[in-house]
Design a protein around this motif. Structure first.
Motif, PDB file in Angstrom:
ATOM      1  N   ASN A 133       0.874  -1.537  -0.467  1.00 15.29           N
ATOM      2  CA  ASN A 133       0.130   0.163  -0.287  1.00 15.29           C
ATOM      3  C   ASN A 133       0.701   1.363  -0.349  1.00 15.29           C
TER       4      ASN A 133
ATOM      5  N   ASP B  66      -1.622  -0.189  -4.216  1.00 13.41           N
ATOM      6  CA  ASP B  66      -2.402  -0.293  -3.487  1.00 13.41           C
ATOM      7  C   ASP B  66      -2.198   1.440  -3.230  1.00 13.41           C
TER       8      ASP B  66
ATOM      9  N   THR C  33     -16.141  -1.465  -0.603  1.00  9.45           N
ATOM     10  CA  THR C  33     -14.639  -1.951   0.457  1.00  9.45           C
ATOM     11  C   THR C  33     -14.924  -2.350   1.956  1.00  9.45           C
TER      12      THR C  33
ATOM     13  N   GLN D 157      -8.738  -7.258  10.005  1.00  8.67           N
ATOM     14  CA  GLN D 157     -10.688  -7.016  10.087  1.00  8.67           C
ATOM     15  C   GLN D 157     -11.575  -7.545  10.831  1.00  8.67           C
TER      16      GLN D 157
ATOM     17  N   ASN E  70      -6.240 -11.347   0.455  1.00 11.15           N
ATOM     18  CA  ASN E  70      -5.003 -10.266   1.090  1.00 11.15           C
ATOM     19  C   ASN E  70      -4.976 -10.199   2.509  1.00 11.15           C
ATOM     20  N   SER E  71      -3.994 -10.174   2.457  1.00 11.71           N
ATOM     21  CA  SER E  71      -3.928 -10.666   4.164  1.00 11.71           C
ATOM     22  C   SER E  71      -2.494  -8.881   4.497  1.00 11.71           C
TER      23      SER E  71
HETATM   24  O1  LIG Z   1      -7.638  -1.806  -1.480  1.00  5.04           O
HETATM   25  C1  LIG Z   1      -7.366  -2.583  -0.825  1.00  5.04           C
HETATM   26  O2  LIG Z   1      -6.600  -3.162  -0.560  1.00  5.04           O
HETATM   27  C2  LIG Z   1      -8.508  -2.103   0.799  1.00  5.04           C
HETATM   28  C3  LIG Z   1      -9.481  -1.930   0.334  1.00  5.04           C
HETATM   29  C4  LIG Z   1     -10.882  -2.217   1.611  1.00  5.04           C
HETATM   30  O3  LIG Z   1     -11.722  -1.874   0.889  1.00  5.04           O
HETATM   31  N1  LIG Z   1     -10.137  -2.300   2.430  1.00  5.04           N
HETATM   32  C5  LIG Z   1      -8.965  -2.432   2.635  1.00  5.04           C
HETATM   33  O4  LIG Z   1      -8.267  -3.020   3.837  1.00  5.04           O
HETATM   34  N2  LIG Z   1      -7.568  -2.326   1.815  1.00  5.04           N
HETATM   35  C6  LIG Z   1      -6.408  -2.390   2.647  1.00  5.04           C
HETATM   36  O5  LIG Z   1      -5.636  -4.189   2.444  1.00  5.04           O
HETATM   37  C7  LIG Z   1      -5.139  -3.246   3.186  1.00  5.04           C
HETATM   38  C8  LIG Z   1      -5.505  -4.340   4.148  1.00  5.04           C
HETATM   39  O6  LIG Z   1      -5.108  -4.735   5.544  1.00  5.04           O
HETATM   40  P1  LIG Z   1      -4.968  -5.233   6.967  1.00  5.04           P
HETATM   41  O7  LIG Z   1      -6.560  -5.374   7.753  1.00  5.04           O
HETATM   42  O8  LIG Z   1      -3.514  -4.593   7.678  1.00  5.04           O
HETATM   43  O9  LIG Z   1      -4.742  -6.972   6.503  1.00  5.04           O
HETATM   44  C9  LIG Z   1      -4.696  -2.371   3.944  1.00  5.04           C
HETATM   45  O10 LIG Z   1      -3.403  -2.019   3.037  1.00  5.04           O
HETATM   46  C10 LIG Z   1      -5.970  -1.262   3.103  1.00  5.04           C
HETATM   47  O11 LIG Z   1      -5.440  -0.156   2.892  1.00  5.04           O
END
Ligand SMILES: O=C(O)c1cc(=O)[nH]c(=O)n1[C@@H]1O[C@H](COP(=O)(O)O)[C@@H](O)[C@H]1O
Length: 271
Positions: free
Chosen positions: A60, A94, A148, A215, A236-237
């Protein structure tokens, strides 16, 4: 990278895991702060320990931009390292960009040409002419926010406009844009119950699904409603993997967390 190459990699590794490289200098093991480039040192160790367990990495850009020139340099070194050492891995910048067309073209060049990422995240709010410049790049992918993971998703995305929720309008309308085959979409893992409706509009496309781990999103639910014949999911994590340990064993701990998710994915793929 083509979508077929991504699907092949998923089949080979039996994984559709994306690891988020969201590097915060306050959270990385403190011994790394002595390194000349602590951010890159951290990323390199995580990549070396986890590349066989995942199919994508997603830095990100906020976490790099926050450190100014040093951060951008670390981002550049990270993507170069990935492209040289692991060219088969799908890379996601990102950055959540999108602006008038003339400006979007420059954002696209920054991430697709200068930094050579395979994909970039964009926001749909400014519409067709703000996204099409990204779609014009061959074998590059534009991952547009649809629904999101955060609470604020309910402020606008789920509101009804002309008889249909806004996120559904975004999905439907974007299918008519030029080079829409280069689109993927972001759907938060915390919104798994919406995935059946999303798949009714986007039956085949890839979805980037963040929100598993820190989350609280659930992998099983996401797969139940979101998986296609060609998998169609990148889960994604970020924090849940990269900050599994604050000590010198951080990369090993990240690999353990990744392996647990990969094994869960393998079971789902074998079903
Ligand atoms: O576009 C994204 O990746 C994104 C969209 C979304 O709806 N929610 C979201 O958490 N993200 C991104 O996904 C990653 C989640 O991180 P963690 O919560 O640490 O796993 C971060 O980089 C957020 O900015």
């Amino acid at each position: 990278m083509t979508t077929n190459q991504l699907v092949q990699q998923i089949k080979q590794k039996k994984s559709f895991l994306c690891i988020g490289l969201d590097v915060d200098l306050n959270k990385i093991p403190q011994h790394l702060l002595k390194e000349e480039d602590p951010i890159f040192a951290f990323n390199k160790a995580i990549i070396d320990a986890t590349h066989h367990l995942c199919v994508a990495y997603k830095p990100n850009t906020a976490f790099y931009e926050a450190y100014g020139i040093k951060g951008w340099k670390a981002l550049g070194k990270t993507i170069t390292y990935l492209n040289e050492k692991h060219p088969e891995i799908f890379t996601i910048a990102d950055a959540k960009r999108g602006d008038i067309g003339n400006t979007s073209t420059m954002y696209a060049k920054a991430f697709f040409e200068d930094l050579a990422f395979d994909s970039v995240t964009v926001a749909p709010y400014m519409g067709k002419d703000s996204v099409e410049p990204f779609l014009a790049f061959k074998d590059k992918h534009t991952i547009m926010l649809a629904l999101t993971s955060n609470q604020g998703a309910f402020d606008f995305q789920t509101k009804t406009v002309e008889g249909r929720e806004l996120y559904k309008q975004v999905l439907e309308t974007s299918k008519s844009w030029k080079n829409s085959k280069n689109l993927m979409y972001v759907v938060g893992a915390t919104k798994a119950e919406y995935l059946a409706d999303i798949r009714a509009i986007i039956p085949d496309g890839f979805l980037l699904v963040p929100g598993v781990g820190a989350q609280g999103g659930n992998l099983q639910d996401v797969c139940k409603y979101g998986m296609t014949d060609a998998v169609g999911l990148l889960i994604n994590s970020s924090r849940g993997i990269i900050y599994a340990s604050k000590n010198t064993d951080f990369a090993e701990a990240a690999a353990k967390k990744s392996e647990a998710l990969q094994k869960e994915m393998e079971l789902i793929l074998n079903q």
